[in-house]
Design an enzyme around this catalytic site. Structure first.
Site, PDB file in Angstrom:
ATOM      1  N   SER A 143       0.853  -1.184   0.000  1.00 45.50           N
ATOM      2  CA  SER A 143       0.000   0.000   0.000  1.00 45.50           C
ATOM      3  C   SER A 143       0.890   1.235   0.000  1.00 45.50           C
ATOM      4  O   SER A 143       1.688   1.433   0.917  1.00 45.50           O
ATOM      5  CB  SER A 143      -0.894  -0.032   1.250  1.00 45.50           C
ATOM      6  N   LYS A 169      -0.927  -0.892  -4.454  1.00 44.43           N
ATOM      7  CA  LYS A 169      -2.159  -0.157  -4.112  1.00 44.43           C
ATOM      8  C   LYS A 169      -1.780   1.294  -3.865  1.00 44.43           C
ATOM      9  O   LYS A 169      -0.905   1.586  -3.049  1.00 44.43           O
ATOM     10  CB  LYS A 169      -2.796  -0.786  -2.869  1.00 44.43           C
ATOM     11  N   LEU A 170      -2.441   2.193  -4.587  1.00 44.24           N
ATOM     12  CA  LEU A 170      -2.189   3.618  -4.399  1.00 44.24           C
ATOM     13  C   LEU A 170      -3.288   4.216  -3.545  1.00 44.24           C
ATOM     14  O   LEU A 170      -4.475   4.038  -3.822  1.00 44.24           O
ATOM     15  CB  LEU A 170      -2.164   4.342  -5.752  1.00 44.24           C
ATOM     16  N   LYS A 171      -2.900   4.923  -2.515  1.00 40.82           N
ATOM     17  CA  LYS A 171      -3.866   5.700  -1.752  1.00 40.82           C
ATOM     18  C   LYS A 171      -4.266   6.902  -2.599  1.00 40.82           C
ATOM     19  O   LYS A 171      -3.394   7.551  -3.201  1.00 40.82           O
ATOM     20  CB  LYS A 171      -3.229   6.168  -0.437  1.00 40.82           C
ATOM     21  N   ASP A 196      -7.121   2.961  -3.157  1.00 38.95           N
ATOM     22  CA  ASP A 196      -7.869   2.978  -1.891  1.00 38.95           C
ATOM     23  C   ASP A 196      -8.152   4.429  -1.509  1.00 38.95           C
ATOM     24  O   ASP A 196      -7.222   5.220  -1.323  1.00 38.95           O
ATOM     25  CB  ASP A 196      -7.051   2.293  -0.788  1.00 38.95           C
ATOM     26  N   ASN A 198     -10.282   5.381   1.174  1.00 39.91           N
ATOM     27  CA  ASN A 198     -10.627   5.591   2.590  1.00 39.91           C
ATOM     28  C   ASN A 198     -11.758   6.617   2.757  1.00 39.91           C
ATOM     29  O   ASN A 198     -11.626   7.567   3.540  1.00 39.91           O
ATOM     30  CB  ASN A 198      -9.404   5.999   3.407  1.00 39.91           C
ATOM     31  N   GLU A 221     -11.062   0.711  -3.671  1.00 41.69           N
ATOM     32  CA  GLU A 221     -11.401   0.350  -2.299  1.00 41.69           C
ATOM     33  C   GLU A 221     -12.054   1.538  -1.586  1.00 41.69           C
ATOM     34  O   GLU A 221     -11.508   2.648  -1.603  1.00 41.69           O
ATOM     35  CB  GLU A 221     -10.104  -0.080  -1.597  1.00 41.69           C
ATOM     36  N   ASP A 246     -13.896  -1.831   2.432  1.00 43.06           N
ATOM     37  CA  ASP A 246     -13.037  -2.018   3.604  1.00 43.06           C
ATOM     38  C   ASP A 246     -13.837  -1.544   4.825  1.00 43.06           C
ATOM     39  O   ASP A 246     -14.516  -2.348   5.496  1.00 43.06           O
ATOM     40  CB  ASP A 246     -11.729  -1.235   3.400  1.00 43.06           C
ATOM     41  N   LYS A 270     -10.262  -7.466   7.228  1.00 41.50           N
ATOM     42  CA  LYS A 270      -9.381  -7.076   8.331  1.00 41.50           C
ATOM     43  C   LYS A 270     -10.011  -7.590   9.604  1.00 41.50           C
ATOM     44  O   LYS A 270     -11.119  -7.182   9.967  1.00 41.50           O
ATOM     45  CB  LYS A 270      -9.254  -5.550   8.428  1.00 41.50           C
ATOM     46  N   GLY A 298      -4.504  -4.597   5.804  1.00 40.80           N
ATOM     47  CA  GLY A 298      -3.504  -4.413   6.854  1.00 40.80           C
ATOM     48  C   GLY A 298      -3.724  -3.107   7.576  1.00 40.80           C
ATOM     49  O   GLY A 298      -4.432  -2.221   7.082  1.00 40.80           O
TER      50      GLY A 298
END
Ligand code: OSB
Ligand code: MG
Length: 376
Positions: A143, A169-171, A196, A198, A221, A246, A270, A298
């Site tokens: 990540s 995985k790119l935030k 991702d 968030n 995500e 997530d 998770k 994670g």
């Protein structure tokens, strides 16, 4: 899993708060971190001790728990309930005993994992075997945080690919999405790539997020808020990139609901987010029964929590690489005697009893901010 339970009596519970510097700052849409503070739970029994890692963060920015609320709920409600359960405790009973206490899944998961570890160490059984693992190594993704510039991001991704990580995985967040994704895809070609958010977007951003369709991402995500299942249903119909959840998946039941509604076609599992590794297995089972791929998320775990994640990721439904990176992606010095290393893009599933890793007590002592022994 039935028939393998060994009962145990807890003779001591310890809450240990530690602080670990990260090898590089990790920035997400909810903030930047240059160190990880977390809580470890140790339970002692006559036959073995067990360790659990609480993944709650310093501030309640990923989910509502933080380290202090977790410590408080463990001290005031969870540990006393477990101790009141007496001598005939088994790990599968832990979630049921803690269930009357609402919420606080990360606090509950840490305590359940400590009990599970003690029980399995006493029984000589590896956690992976107990959970239903079918493989001895798992594919490792990484990540990658939000950076100040695209060149800086390309350097970071280049380094991870050189080490062998099999998926990136790119935030992302508004203002850091299409351009970095385009740059990584153009520079590195046909790599496994996903993003991702968030919860950083709203359904009104659907047309913008559809611009990511051009880059053949494995998934996006958690684009929308945790409680916006209907928004995710609508978004999933407006974009081609598969939607993965997530934050929204808080139990096997919520996973079943999200899948049935069409809010996601992939699930990030998770254990901390769903209240424990046994519930995480049930999330896996629900997804697998619906033909929905899962992967192991994670929370910047130490080697202790990482050992449990890697065991979980060895279950058959985990068909996508997880955020199960090697120890040195996070920490110069891990808290276990044998840190996790990357071997041809994979990390090895521990084979020893319980977590299958040993805490390095000297390192732990160095990193410890406080230890609290709970009355038993
Ligand atoms: O959303 O997956 C997330 C880290 C902390 C909190 C939430 C998330 C993450 C990560 C890093 O993406 C995953 C890891 O490598 O541990
Ligand atoms: Mg996530």
């Amino acid at each position: 899993m039935a028939g393998r339970e060994h009962t145990l009596k807890i003779t001591a519970v310890e809450l240990r708060r530690i602080r670990m510097p990260l090898v590089a700052p990790f920035r997400t849409s909810f903030g930047s971190q240059s160190e990880r503070e977390l809580l470890l739970v140790r339970v002692a029994t006559p036959d073995a001790e067990g360790w659990g890692e609480c993944v709650a963060m310093e501030e309640p920015l990923y989910s509502y728990e933080d380290i202090e609320t977790a410590a408080h709920v463990l001290r005031a409600y969870l540990v006393p309930r477990l101790l009141a359960a007496g001598e005939r405790l088994t790990a599968p009973a832990v979630a049921r005993i803690l269930e009357p206490v609402k919420g606080h899944p990360m606090a509950k998961a840490a305590l359940e994992l400590a009990v599970l570890d003690a029980e399995l160490r006493a029984a000589g059984l590896p956690l992976a075997t107990y959970l239903g693992a079918v493989t001895d190594r798992v594919a490792a993704g990484v990540s990658v945080g939000i950076m100040d510039s695209v060149p800086q991001l390309l350097d970071a991704v280049d380094g991870y690919l050189a080490q062998g990580y099999v998926r990136i995985k790119l935030k992302i967040e508004p203002g850091w999405d299409v351009e970095p994704v385009r740059a990584v895809r153009e520079r590195f070609g046909d790599i496994g790539l996903q993003v991702d958010a968030n919860t950083a977007y709203t359904l009104g951003d659907a047309r913008h997020l559809a611009r990511l369709d051009a880059f053949d991402l494995l998934l996006i995500e958690q684009p929308l808020p945790e409680d916006d299942l209907r928004g995710h249903v609508a978004l999933a119909r407006l974009i081609r990139t598969p939607v993965c959840l997530d934050e929204s998946i808080t139990s096997a039941r919520s996973a079943a609901d999200a899948i049935a509604l069409g809010a996601c076609s992939i699930v990030n599992v998770k254990a901390g987010r769903v209240g424990g590794y046994l519930e995480a297995v049930r999330v896996h089972d629900v997804a697998q029964a619906n033909g929905v791929p899962v992967w192991c998320g994670g929370m910047l775990e130490t080697g202790l929590g990482r050992a449990a994640n890697v065991a979980l990721a060895a279950l058959p439904g985990f068909t996508l690489p997880g955020d199960t990176s090697a120890s040195d992606r996070y920490y110069r010095q891990d808290v276990v005697t044998a840190p996790f290393v990357l071997e041809q893009g994979h990390v090895r599933v521990p084979t020893g009893p319980g977590l299958g890793v040993e805490p390095d007590h000297a390192v732990l002592a160095d990193l410890t901010l406080s230890v609290e022994s709970l009355p038993v």
